[in-house]
Write a protein that holds these residues in place. Structure first.
Motif, short mmCIF file in Angstrom:
data_model
loop_
_atom_site.label_atom_id
_atom_site.label_comp_id
_atom_site.label_asym_id
_atom_site.label_seq_id
_atom_site.Cartn_x
_atom_site.Cartn_y
_atom_site.Cartn_z
N LEU A 189 0.83 -1.21 0.00
CA LEU A 189 0.00 0.00 0.00
C LEU A 189 0.87 1.26 0.00
CD1 LEU A 189 -2.87 -1.08 2.43
CD2 LEU A 189 -2.98 -0.81 -0.05
N THR B 21 1.89 2.05 -3.48
CA THR B 21 0.87 2.71 -4.31
C THR B 21 0.89 4.22 -4.09
OG1 THR B 21 -0.87 2.50 -2.62
CG2 THR B 21 -0.69 0.70 -4.19
N THR B 22 1.06 4.62 -2.83
CA THR B 22 1.09 6.05 -2.51
C THR B 22 2.34 6.72 -3.09
OG1 THR B 22 -0.16 5.67 -0.51
CG2 THR B 22 1.07 7.73 -0.64
N GLU C 200 -4.29 0.79 8.04
CA GLU C 200 -4.41 0.68 6.57
C GLU C 200 -5.70 1.32 6.07
OE1 GLU C 200 -1.82 -3.38 6.90
OE2 GLU C 200 -3.99 -3.49 6.58
N TRP D 269 -5.55 4.20 3.48
CA TRP D 269 -5.78 3.74 2.11
C TRP D 269 -7.21 3.27 1.82
CZ3 TRP D 269 -1.11 2.22 4.61
CH2 TRP D 269 0.04 2.85 4.09
N ARG E 8 -6.17 -2.47 -3.92
CA ARG E 8 -5.33 -1.60 -4.72
C ARG E 8 -4.26 -2.40 -5.43
NH1 ARG E 8 -4.16 4.13 -2.72
NH2 ARG E 8 -6.19 4.82 -2.01
N THR F 137 1.90 -7.62 -5.66
CA THR F 137 0.75 -6.74 -5.88
C THR F 137 0.47 -6.43 -7.35
OG1 THR F 137 1.04 -5.84 -3.68
CG2 THR F 137 -0.28 -4.54 -5.18
N SER G 142 -5.55 -5.82 -0.50
CA SER G 142 -6.38 -4.95 0.32
C SER G 142 -6.03 -5.19 1.78
CB SER G 142 -7.87 -5.21 0.07
OG SER G 142 -8.20 -6.51 0.50
N PHE G 143 -6.61 -4.38 2.65
CA PHE G 143 -6.14 -4.43 4.05
C PHE G 143 -6.22 -5.83 4.63
CE2 PHE G 143 -9.95 -4.85 6.73
CZ PHE G 143 -10.95 -4.66 5.78
#
Lengths: 218, 280, 311
Positions: free
Chosen positions: B48, B51-52, B108, B112, B117, B200, B206-207
């Motif tokens: 995650l 992704t950010t 998370e 997010w 994601r 990923t 996902s969380f």
């Protein structure tokens, strides 16, 4: 080197050491004898900083190394790796060469896994591992336990040599005869107290010690 | 390239992620005796974060590296909470890591949200095989190789093994056992994070992906009784390949069950053998 | 401690009448959790086993009742079948998996729950991922329980029943053997305690409690889906059991009540206007996590046993 005064150590409510005073001076070889449960290993762990005393004073100077009871080698590692870790505190002096000179018996074992060695070989590795840190004083807990007399004699010979070169030793032994033979001075520990101390010859001559710890009839 | 070859490569790729997650469990377990239930959270957090970072404009490689680094740092935090208080038993540590895994959910979702994601991996295909799978395999080989070297050839690795083998003796030679444990958590966290970062692009995260990941990692590691890195790699690859074959030739519906059944069979067989040994 | 039981008993009887409808639902769900947690606490405290799959037995009970009543079995029979089916399932899986210890059993029970959920999601006869809908109300001899209040008292009765059974079990010869089993297995085995059989018995009883909770749940809500029994529900049960105090019946009840009430308060806080949509889940996850960690580290025996000791 080691100066312990009136040490008190408790496990919960039980008192393992009850006002014990012990000293080892530079270059001296001192024995600590006593039966099982007298508090010998507790004293060792306290002197080495693994246990904290509830009361009393403990001062150590110089480098101290421990050969723990039951050897406690790192079983999955090789002899050489065990030796290297003996100098963990001293990053620059992890070369094991000098140990193989001191203890040539270890040379053929260097690549062997420590966990698969015989008891005598393991004790030799444990001694080597302790010497790796170039200690000023060596604490040996139950050196002879479970070993054949010939192996013990060999270890004792090495110890005498290191002592002759100036190493101070605190030798913890159930085999009082061996301890008194090796060391110049000794303490007798019983139920968490020092019940006798003095030069080895004197203690060996005392009927009390002789009957209680040397298995001799008076 | 044939269908079978494709499934095999996909399976090995998936298996690499399981092996990485499982190796993280093994490193932590060997040194601290704690079975880290939060192992899957490292993967999720790492992925995650990437992704950010990618959305913020960081280039590929840097973003992934930072994600893995963050997972390693989170590993240290998990280690501090799970083993830092003197007298915490490994059993208590397991429950604490379970709690930390749930806490990761809160973090998370806060940052997010709760939707899956993903981010793009290595583009392109070679002979019908997504190039990204080859990247997963290559990176895993290098990283697990480096981890093996760390343990076998460096004094730090020897000290870690020594701590695992005999904490008392480790303390006697001056090894800081607690610090070694935290270092193991850092390595475990980074390995978990790497698994998440690698997987990923081909599998959304996902969380709550952490449960499936930790279960797969545990299944891989249990083959070597949580202590043998080599068998963990074998277990992970086996699991990934069988999953890919089941998914390809039977039904994708049964894919995730493969790891669970594999784990149960290994556990029960092992317990049966132990009973026999005890009875003998 | 006597007064605490008195307060709890009065509360359980009076609360259903005074609570608002939404709160009554929370009360019922709390009671259902409490039933499953009494079982889990028994298993973890007296048999020394960690289970991360207790909600699987809740699901089994719920689906048993649901399927039977959809196939026109008398509802009461369908309800009674729920704990029976859960206990039977526990015996069947317990024989192989109870030989596992510690983290191995934790992962095995987790795996079994995920497997059960995926079987249920894939099974046509169980309604697949959508689950079972249009389930009838529970009825006994022509009297239909169609009010929340009915279910509130049914749940109070259920909690009382499982607590009494657990109490009897704990204070029986079996209970003494189980205590020995949790503390020193080898000694217990040597003194002739049938370790394996007792462990299986607790596992089955613990499953039956969760199964009964599932059965009531099915009639109360009228629909079921695999998603109603996520892994997280099992973890919730563990949090409740650990926080209250493992092996303590009062602890299980308190743990269930405390966690439910705290999470409920936070949820109502988080759903205030102006709060972000993710606030309820973030807060409840954080509360589960922090309570669990804090109790394990700082009140390792759990709240009730610790209070008992200091009183």
């Amino acid at each position: 080197m080691i100066e312990a005064r009136d040490l008190v150590v408790r496990y919960g409510a039980a008192t393992a050491l009850d006002g014990v005073s012990v000293s080892v001076r530079a270059g001296e070889m001192v024995a600590l004898i006593g039966a099982n449960g007298a508090g010998k290993t507790t004293l060792v762990n306290t002197v080495c900083g693994i246990l904290r005393p509830a009361a009393g004073e403990l001062r150590t100077s110089g480098r101290l190394a421990l050969v723990p009871e039951g050897r406690h080698l790192f079983g999955p590692l090789t002899v050489d790796d065990n030796l290297r870790l003996g100098a963990w505190r001293d990053r620059k002096n992890r070369d094991t060469g000098h140990i193989y000179q001191l203890l040539p018996e270890l040379v053929p074992l260097r690549k062997q896994v420590a966990g698969r060695l015989s008891g005598g070989q393991q004790q030799m590795v444990a001694l080597g591992r302790a010497l790796m840190g170039r200690p000023d004083v060596l604490v040996i807990d139950e050196m002879s336990l479970g070993l054949a007399p010939r192996v013990v004699e060999n270890l004792a010979g090495h110890l005498r040599q290191r002592h002759a070169e100036g190493l101070a030793v605190l030798l913890i032994e159930q085999n009082a005869r061996l301890a008194l033979d090796l060391c110049s001075r000794a303490y007798v520990l019983e139920a968490g107290r020092v019940v006798a101390e003095g030069p080895s010859a004197e203690l060996a001559g005392s009927t009390e010690v002789a009957t209680a710890y040397l298995g001799l009839e008076s | 390239m044939g269908e079978l070859a494709q499934y095999l490569v996909t399976g090995v790729g998936l298996g690499c992620a399981y092996a990485l997650t499982g190796s993280g469990l093994v490193v932590i377990y060997r040194v601290t005796r704690v079975v880290n239930f939060a192992q899957g959270s490292f993967a999720v957090l790492g992925a995650l974060t990437v992704t950010t970072l990618l959305a913020a404009g960081l280039p590929h490689g840097v973003a992934e590296g930072l994600g893995v680094l963050l997972a390693g740092l989170v590993g240290v935090l998990v280690g501090v909470v799970a083993t830092g208080k003197p007298g915490t038993t490994p059993q208590a540590g397991l429950i604490v890591t379970l709690g930390l895994g749930v806490f990761a959910y809160a973090v998370e979702i806060f940052f997010w949200g709760d939707q899956p994601r993903s981010f793009p991996g290595l583009p392109g295909a070679v002979g019908g095989i997504q190039t990204h799978y080859l990247l997963i395999i290559g990176v895993t080989a290098v990283v697990l190789g480096a981890t093996a070297l760390l343990f076998a050839r460096t004094d730090l690795g020897r000290a870690l093994t020594a701590t695992a083998a005999d904490p008392y003796a480790a303390r006697a030679v001056g090894i800081d056992v607690v610090r070694m444990g935290l270092f193991a958590f850092a390595v475990g966290g980074a390995l978990g994070g790497l698994a998440g970062v690698l997987i990923t692009p081909v599998q959304q995260v996902s969380f709550d992906s952490d449960v499936a990941l930790v279960v797969s990692g545990f299944s891989a590691a249990i083959l070597g009784n949580l202590t043998r890195p080599g068998l963990t790699l074998v277990g992970g690859l086996l699991l990934g390949v069988v999953q890919a074959l089941v998914g390809g030739y039977l039904s994708t519906a049964y894919q995730s069950e493969v790891a669970l059944i594999f784990m149960l069979v290994v556990l029960i067989a092992r317990a049966g053998r132990r009973d026999l040994v005890e009875a003998a | 401690m006597k007064w605490a039981y008195a307060v709890a008993a009065v509360g359980a009887l009076v609360l259903p009448v005074v609570l608002a409808p939404g709160q009554l639902t929370v009360f019922i769900l709390l009671g259902l959790s409490a039933m499953a947690v009494v079982g889990l606490s028994l298993l973890m405290g007296y048999a020394g086993q960690v289970s991360l799959g207790q909600a699987a037995f809740t699901a089994l009970g719920a689906y048993t009742s649901g399927l039977l009543s959809l196939h026109h079995a008398p509802p009461l029979l369908a309800l009674v079948a729920a704990p029976v089916a859960a206990a039977l399932a526990a015996v069947v899986v317990g024989v192989p998996i109870l030989r596992l210890r510690g983290h191995q059993l934790a992962f095995a029970t987790l795996a079994l729950q995920i497997l059960l959920l995926s079987v249920l999601s894939g099974a046509q006869w169980a309604g697949g991922a959508v689950g079972l809908q249009g389930l009838p109300y529970l009825s006994v001899g022509g009297f239909e329980l169609d009010q929340d209040l009915d279910y509130a008292y049914l749940v109070v009765g259920g909690v009382l029943l499982v607590s009494l059974i657990a109490h009897r079990l704990v204070h029986s010869r079996v209970g003494r053997g189980l205590r020995a089993l949790a503390t020193g297995e080898m000694a217990a085995e040597a003194s002739g305690v049938p370790v394996g059989a007792y462990r299986l018995l607790v596992f089955a009883v613990s499953a039956a409690f969760a199964g009964l909770a599932g059965g009531i749940y099915c009639f109360f809500l009228g629909y079921l889906a695999p998603g109603s029994f996520p892994v997280l529900l099992s973890i919730e049960y563990v949090v409740m059991a650990v926080v209250g105090g493992l092996g303590s019946i009062a602890g299980a009840l308190l743990g269930a009540a405390l966690i439910t009430v705290v999470v409920q308060l936070l949820t109502s806080l988080a759903t205030q206007p102006g709060m972000p949509s993710y606030a309820p889940s973030v807060l409840s996850y954080a509360v589960y996590a922090l309570l669990l960690i804090a109790v394990v580290l700082f009140v390792p025996k759990g709240i009730v046993p610790t209070l008992r000791r200091s009183l």
